[in-house]
Design an enzyme around this catalytic site. Structure first.
Site, PDB file in Angstrom:
ATOM      1  N   SER A   1      40.237  24.850  54.087  1.00  0.00           N
ATOM      2  CA  SER A   1      39.735  25.948  53.277  1.00  0.00           C
ATOM      3  C   SER A   1      38.303  26.331  53.618  1.00  0.00           C
ATOM      4  CB  SER A   1      39.793  25.562  51.795  1.00  0.00           C
ATOM      5  OG  SER A   1      38.965  24.423  51.552  1.00  0.00           O
TER       6      SER A   1
ATOM      7  N   SER B   1      40.259  20.151  54.921  1.00  0.00           N
ATOM      8  CA  SER B   1      39.595  21.456  54.869  1.00  0.00           C
ATOM      9  C   SER B   1      38.285  21.542  55.643  1.00  0.00           C
ATOM     10  CB  SER B   1      39.340  21.866  53.418  1.00  0.00           C
ATOM     11  OG  SER B   1      40.539  22.242  52.792  1.00  0.00           O
TER      12      SER B   1
ATOM     13  N   LYS C   1      29.572  26.784  51.740  1.00  0.00           N
ATOM     14  CA  LYS C   1      30.902  27.198  51.279  1.00  0.00           C
ATOM     15  C   LYS C   1      30.806  27.654  49.817  1.00  0.00           C
ATOM     16  CE  LYS C   1      35.570  25.163  51.015  1.00  0.00           C
ATOM     17  NZ  LYS C   1      36.400  24.023  51.470  1.00  0.00           N
TER      18      LYS C   1
END
Lengths: 59, 460
Positions: free
Chosen positions: B153, B177, B78
């Site tokens: 996210s 997330s 990420k």
């Protein structure tokens, strides 16, 4: 000394543009409801230790 | 191009010399080249370095055998997680040009285990602001239907793993997330116990609720990735100095004798999840019972009681992270995150202390219930993924979150796909365990996956 203001964003040092103020009106009201829930839910006279994460003592 | 293996399948084949890490990486890069124009999962592709690493891994494995189950496995990270030599932008104009000089702890540990990074993955801006269309890169799309949302996210990780671009990836979870994208993309994803995986080298969102963990196609793969990531790191003050549990070898132990509490009011009364999500939870409860667990309903404080302090702390801490940039370069944020952060200016010290008081009481209440049950079962998301252009940017302020309770309490919580809903998109269950009992959570999730049956990959 600047004049006092009722606007919470200005008081916090983050004055908004008119467009921002309009867009944030509804979410600010939603947040106020959440904060009221926190104030009401917290109670008084709690002990000083407010949260202990589930971690063991560190070296 | 061959079918996408799980990490466990690939590891077995690599160890048996029947799968080449070079071929595996080539297949993954091929999928990236084919699907990235639609899915926008990557913000930085490191293909040449990954192929070179795969060639080196193959030579070493042929000579010495694999280091372990992650050796030669394509992964990605990420874009709030530092990978030395690559940009960490958090998908924000604020950090354009920020190149990491060292690996995050989780990146270093996965690399030491032999995993090969293919690059950096799309995130909502600073792990909280999406889906946004005014960032340096577009939002990720759901491989099950690219018109639909991935959740966030860890949006790029969800899209990349579900589509087979990589076999596993990093996520972070402050309010859901990891578990949200895992749910909407049909994956497994675990938010481990707070303190199990260090956040060193990861851009913070809210320190007291930030967790780093993996997303993968199966629970077993999550266990393999989590095992390699776990362990104390003195550079993260939230990292716990305690022995790392064996998360893998007991995975097949089943659920016989476990006590599972269904938090029915979370997903039926406090919020109303979709019929398919509800059916998936009921079916999981039935299957756990058939496997020998005792299953009964339990009552926790209402979801909204968790949601209010969770959002207060998230906003307050995130504002503290960003206050300098909000003061000096507010215009660089995407509109969604900018406005959320401005709301953070309204959080006072009184609010933070009140929220922490509630948090302690809530953690105690959950702990009391969990004296009598080993696991909690509820929903991970409201239902199938909405269209990406129909996501209400303020939904988090309107509807209690199903995931944030376990960010507050720090307990391990796992999302597992329970099948497809009426719209043909994934739905999911969520299992939570006691702090430091990540092994139990993974064992139950794995047992459920075995009886649920294999799922077909999406074909975007």
């Amino acid at each position: 000394m600047p004049a006092p203001t009722d606007d919470p964003f200005t008081r916090a040092g983050f004055p908004l543009t008119e467009a921002e103020r309009a867009r944030l009106a509804e979410p600010a009201a939603l947040l106020e409801a959440l904060l009221a829930r926190v104030r009401d839910g917290a109670g008084q006279g709690e002990p000083a230790v407010i949260f202990v994460p589930p971690a063991a003592p560190r070296p | 191009m061959s079918a996408v293996p799980t990490i466990a399948e690939a590891a077995r084949a690599i160890a048996a010399r029947s799968l080449s890490p070079v071929e595996l990486m080539r297949d993954c890069i091929g999928r990236v080249e084919r699907l990235e124009p639609t899915l926008h999962a990557f913000v930085a592709l490191d293909g040449e370095r990954a192929m070179e690493a795969a060639r080196n891994a193959e030579a070493r494995i042929m000579r010495d055998g694999p280091r372990g189950p992650l050796d030669g496995i394509p992964v990605a990270h990420k874009d709030i997680v530092d990978v030395a030599g690559l940009p960490t932008t958090a998908c924000s104009h604020i950090l354009v040009g920020n190149v990491a000089t060292r690996d995050a702890a989780v990146v270093r540990r996965w690399a030491e285990a032999g995993a090969i990074s293919l690059g950096k993955l799309t995130t909502h801006e600073f792990a909280w602001g999406g889906p946004s269309f005014d960032l340096p890169t577009p939002p990720a799309r759901n491989p099950w239907n690219p018109e639909h949302f991935t959740a966030g996210s860890s949006s790029g990780t969800g899209a990349a793993v579900a589509s087979g671009m990589i076999l596993g990836g990093t996520g972070s979870d402050t309010g859901g997330s990891i578990r949200g994208p895992a749910a909407l993309c049909g994956l497994a994803g675990i938010k481990p116990t707070y303190g199990l995986v260090p956040r060193t080298g990861v851009v913070p969102l809210a320190w007291s609720m930030d967790h780093v963990g993996p997303l993968a196609w199966t629970v077993e793969d999550c266990a393999l990735l989590l095992q390699a990531a776990a362990g104390h790191d003195p550079e993260d003050p939230g990292s716990a100095a305690r022995p790392v549990p064996d998360l893998v070898s007991g995975l097949g132990g089943g659920v016989k004798g476990l006590r599972i509490g269904v938090v029915r009011h979370f997903h039926e009364t406090d919020v109303q999840v979709s019929p398919a999500t509800r059916r998936g939870i009921d079916e999981a409860a039935r299957l756990f019972g058939e496997l020998g667990a005792s299953v009964r309903d339990v009552t926790l404080p209402p979801l909204a009681e968790f949601w209010a302090p969770g959002m207060t702390l998230l906003l307050g801490e995130a504002f503290a992270v960003h206050a300098h940039w909000v003061r000096t370069q507010r215009e660089k944020y995407g509109e969604i995150l900018r406005e959320r952060l401005l709301l953070g200016a309204l959080i006072s010290g009184e609010h933070i202390i009140a929220a922490q008081r509630m948090r302690r009481r809530l953690a105690e209440a959950v702990g009391t219930v969990m004296r009598d049950v080993d696991l909690l079962l509820t929903a991970a998301a409201m239902g199938e993924a909405p269209r990406i252009d129909a996501v209400d940017r303020w939904i988090g302020f309107k509807t209690p979150s199903l995931t944030i309770p376990f960010n507050l309490t720090g307990q391990p919580a796992l999302t597992v796909c329970s099948g497809l809903g009426e719209g043909g998109l994934p739905v999911a269950i969520q299992l939570a365990g006691r702090p430091w009992e990540d092994t139990t959570v993974l064992r139950a999730g794995h047992a459920y996956e075995q009886v649920r049956g294999a799922l077909k990959r999406p074909a975007p």
